[in-house]
Design a protein around this motif. Sequence first.
Motif, PDB file in Angstrom:
ATOM      1  N   ASN A 269      56.315 -74.703  -3.115  1.00  0.00           N
ATOM      2  CA  ASN A 269      56.209 -75.699  -4.184  1.00  0.00           C
ATOM      3  C   ASN A 269      55.367 -75.198  -5.354  1.00  0.00           C
ATOM      4  OD1 ASN A 269      57.921 -77.621  -3.198  1.00  0.00           O
ATOM      5  ND2 ASN A 269      56.337 -78.762  -2.104  1.00  0.00           N
TER       6      ASN A 269
ATOM      7  N   SER B 167      53.795 -82.003   1.505  1.00  0.00           N
ATOM      8  CA  SER B 167      54.310 -81.007   0.569  1.00  0.00           C
ATOM      9  C   SER B 167      53.193 -80.431  -0.285  1.00  0.00           C
ATOM     10  CB  SER B 167      55.308 -81.648  -0.396  1.00  0.00           C
ATOM     11  OG  SER B 167      56.334 -82.273   0.285  1.00  0.00           O
TER      12      SER B 167
ATOM     13  N   PHE C  26      58.589 -78.531   6.144  1.00  0.00           N
ATOM     14  CA  PHE C  26      60.036 -78.307   6.242  1.00  0.00           C
ATOM     15  C   PHE C  26      60.669 -78.476   4.863  1.00  0.00           C
ATOM     16  CE2 PHE C  26      58.744 -79.452  10.487  1.00  0.00           C
ATOM     17  CZ  PHE C  26      59.616 -78.798  11.339  1.00  0.00           C
ATOM     18  N   PHE C  27      61.932 -78.047   4.743  1.00  0.00           N
ATOM     19  CA  PHE C  27      62.642 -78.115   3.456  1.00  0.00           C
ATOM     20  C   PHE C  27      63.932 -78.902   3.615  1.00  0.00           C
ATOM     21  CE2 PHE C  27      59.501 -74.996   3.170  1.00  0.00           C
ATOM     22  CZ  PHE C  27      59.050 -75.080   1.860  1.00  0.00           C
TER      23      PHE C  27
ATOM     24  N   GLN D 229      68.105 -75.836   5.715  1.00  0.00           N
ATOM     25  CA  GLN D 229      67.128 -74.862   5.201  1.00  0.00           C
ATOM     26  C   GLN D 229      66.375 -74.235   6.368  1.00  0.00           C
ATOM     27  OE1 GLN D 229      67.601 -74.209   2.234  1.00  0.00           O
ATOM     28  NE2 GLN D 229      68.524 -76.064   1.408  1.00  0.00           N
TER      29      GLN D 229
ATOM     30  N   ARG E 201      83.247 -81.602  10.807  1.00  0.00           N
ATOM     31  CA  ARG E 201      83.430 -80.267  10.217  1.00  0.00           C
ATOM     32  C   ARG E 201      83.584 -79.168  11.268  1.00  0.00           C
ATOM     33  NH1 ARG E 201      82.748 -80.553   4.471  1.00  0.00           N
ATOM     34  NH2 ARG E 201      82.782 -82.781   4.151  1.00  0.00           N
TER      35      ARG E 201
HETATM   36  N1  3HC Z   1      73.042 -81.587   7.640  1.00  0.00           N
HETATM   37  C1  3HC Z   1      73.708 -80.490   8.056  1.00  0.00           C
HETATM   38  N2  3HC Z   1      74.364 -79.666   7.227  1.00  0.00           N
HETATM   39  C2  3HC Z   1      74.371 -79.978   5.921  1.00  0.00           C
HETATM   40  C3  3HC Z   1      73.722 -81.118   5.410  1.00  0.00           C
HETATM   41  C4  3HC Z   1      73.029 -81.943   6.339  1.00  0.00           C
HETATM   42  N3  3HC Z   1      72.342 -83.026   5.978  1.00  0.00           N
HETATM   43  N4  3HC Z   1      73.887 -81.134   4.070  1.00  0.00           N
HETATM   44  C5  3HC Z   1      74.618 -80.067   3.755  1.00  0.00           C
HETATM   45  N5  3HC Z   1      74.907 -79.342   4.865  1.00  0.00           N
HETATM   46  C6  3HC Z   1      75.558 -78.036   4.922  1.00  0.00           C
HETATM   47  C7  3HC Z   1      76.839 -78.099   5.602  1.00  0.00           C
HETATM   48  O1  3HC Z   1      77.032 -76.854   6.246  1.00  0.00           O
HETATM   49  C8  3HC Z   1      77.808 -78.241   4.481  1.00  0.00           C
HETATM   50  O2  3HC Z   1      79.028 -77.796   4.920  1.00  0.00           O
HETATM   51  P1  3HC Z   1      80.174 -78.870   5.290  1.00  0.00           P
HETATM   52  O3  3HC Z   1      80.680 -79.328   3.961  1.00  0.00           O
HETATM   53  O4  3HC Z   1      81.093 -78.049   6.076  1.00  0.00           O
HETATM   54  O5  3HC Z   1      79.589 -80.023   6.057  1.00  0.00           O
HETATM   55  C9  3HC Z   1      77.195 -77.357   3.433  1.00  0.00           C
HETATM   56  O6  3HC Z   1      75.789 -77.534   3.631  1.00  0.00           O
HETATM   57  C10 3HC Z   1      77.534 -77.725   2.039  1.00  0.00           C
HETATM   58  O7  3HC Z   1      77.166 -79.045   1.845  1.00  0.00           O
HETATM   59  P2  3HC Z   1      77.799 -79.933   0.705  1.00  0.00           P
HETATM   60  O8  3HC Z   1      79.256 -79.945   0.815  1.00  0.00           O
HETATM   61  O9  3HC Z   1      77.095 -81.241   0.684  1.00  0.00           O
HETATM   62  O10 3HC Z   1      77.578 -79.050  -0.551  1.00  0.00           O
HETATM   63  P3  3HC Z   1      76.437 -78.613  -1.421  1.00  0.00           P
HETATM   64  O11 3HC Z   1      76.937 -77.393  -1.990  1.00  0.00           O
HETATM   65  O12 3HC Z   1      76.052 -79.752  -2.296  1.00  0.00           O
HETATM   66  O13 3HC Z   1      75.231 -78.117  -0.476  1.00  0.00           O
HETATM   67  C11 3HC Z   1      72.892 -78.037  -0.127  1.00  0.00           C
HETATM   68  C12 3HC Z   1      74.169 -78.852  -0.267  1.00  0.00           C
HETATM   69  C13 3HC Z   1      72.810 -77.468   1.276  1.00  0.00           C
HETATM   70  C14 3HC Z   1      71.832 -79.078  -0.322  1.00  0.00           C
HETATM   71  C15 3HC Z   1      72.795 -76.848  -1.149  1.00  0.00           C
HETATM   72  O14 3HC Z   1      73.151 -77.277  -2.424  1.00  0.00           O
HETATM   73  C16 3HC Z   1      71.379 -76.291  -1.234  1.00  0.00           C
HETATM   74  O15 3HC Z   1      70.954 -75.494  -0.424  1.00  0.00           O
HETATM   75  N6  3HC Z   1      70.620 -76.713  -2.284  1.00  0.00           N
HETATM   76  C17 3HC Z   1      69.241 -76.294  -2.474  1.00  0.00           C
HETATM   77  C18 3HC Z   1      68.338 -77.128  -1.634  1.00  0.00           C
HETATM   78  C19 3HC Z   1      66.906 -76.754  -1.774  1.00  0.00           C
HETATM   79  O16 3HC Z   1      66.491 -75.974  -2.613  1.00  0.00           O
HETATM   80  N7  3HC Z   1      66.074 -77.379  -0.933  1.00  0.00           N
HETATM   81  C20 3HC Z   1      64.645 -77.220  -0.991  1.00  0.00           C
HETATM   82  C21 3HC Z   1      64.066 -78.382  -1.724  1.00  0.00           C
HETATM   83  S1  3HC Z   1      62.324 -78.266  -1.899  1.00  0.00           S
HETATM   84  C22 3HC Z   1      61.718 -79.084  -0.557  1.00  0.00           C
HETATM   85  O17 3HC Z   1      62.423 -79.614   0.267  1.00  0.00           O
HETATM   86  C23 3HC Z   1      60.247 -79.122  -0.451  1.00  0.00           C
HETATM   87  C24 3HC Z   1      59.653 -80.481  -0.670  1.00  0.00           C
HETATM   88  O18 3HC Z   1      58.308 -80.412  -0.375  1.00  0.00           O
HETATM   89  C25 3HC Z   1      59.820 -80.985  -2.091  1.00  0.00           C
END
Ligand code: 3HC
Length: 286
Positions: free
Chosen positions: A192, A121, A143-144, A150, A57
């Motif tokens: 959370n 978590s 971490f998230f 994140q 990318r």
């Molecule tokens: N590494 C690096 N960059 C990543 C990535 C990864 N593993 N996954 C996604 N990205 C970035 C990239 O910049 C990507 O762009 P690219 O297509 O040019 O590579 C961009 O995100 C978009 O990714 P996707 O094309 O896969 O599209 P999505 O729109 O599905 O995005 C997402 C994915 C970043 C996960 C976004 O939907 C999001 O932010 N969702 C919410 C996530 C959230 O709320 N997380 C917190 C969860 S709670 C938690 O973790 C706590 C625990 O205790 C439960």
Amino acid sequence: MDPVTRLGVVGCGLMGSGIAEVAALGGLDVRIAEATHDAVEAGRRRITASLDRGVRRGRLSEERRDRALAGLSFTHDLSDLADRQFVVEAVAENRDIKTDVLCTLDKAVEDPAAILATNTSSIPVVDLAVVTERPAQVVGMHFFNPVPVQRLVEVIPALTTSQETVRRTRDFAGQLGKQVIQAPDRSGFVVNALLVPYLLSAVRMVESGGALPDDIDQGMELGCAHPMGPLRLLDLIGLDTAQAVAESMYEEFKEPLYAPPALLRRMVAAGHLGRKTGRGFYSYHA
Ligand code: 3HC
């Protein structure tokens, strides 16, 4: 205190691999401990795939990817983390497993000033700190997912954590390019505690036949500009992890909104854990 240069990460699942990737990109020497050969290989593949995607990318040069990969080493043996200055444990969200890892790490890591951070978590950090001989150097570092994306890290001092440990942990999070909020050592911390009841409410809405998953998700994506709706997010987090988090929170507060709904339990029992197993509220088979 100097910046951390030698990091240990225990567990190379979704969270551990993300933490290791970010740290290796930051130029750290990162040693990752996993229990089995298969888990090591799966973790290595996950990190490599994520770095390769960055190159594809255009976010990352090939040189930077190769330098990050060269900074990673893997082991099956926690005693190989003896020389680490800072260790983040990111094993399964299970109190017994985490207790075991913290106890063993405490004995393995030679520098008594080294910090042992838990990426739990929802498990009270103090419960994990007091199983070690260094409770002042044990801290929550939450971490998230996905970690490379994140920006937030919750830093959670237990009652036993020293101010110096909090300061060094905040500095270390900054070193990884993360933004810190300090959270109280109560199950669910800040994020959370707010997020989980919302996610569980969405499951109950499906369970009661009130709405279809895609309608619920689109509702929150299009109506509230969330990047993903609650059921897609549960599939990303992993339903087993979500259930474990909800159980810890329910255990602490006996708040009905934190109790995992029957549908969530049945899906976990069936192995429908979300993206990682190819099926959750949605199907991820090609
Ligand atoms: N590494 C690096 N960059 C990543 C990535 C990864 N593993 N996954 C996604 N990205 C970035 C990239 O910049 C990507 O762009 P690219 O297509 O040019 O590579 C961009 O995100 C978009 O990714 P996707 O094309 O896969 O599209 P999505 O729109 O599905 O995005 C997402 C994915 C970043 C996960 C976004 O939907 C999001 O932010 N969702 C919410 C996530 C959230 O709320 N997380 C917190 C969860 S709670 C938690 O973790 C706590 C625990 O205790 C439960």
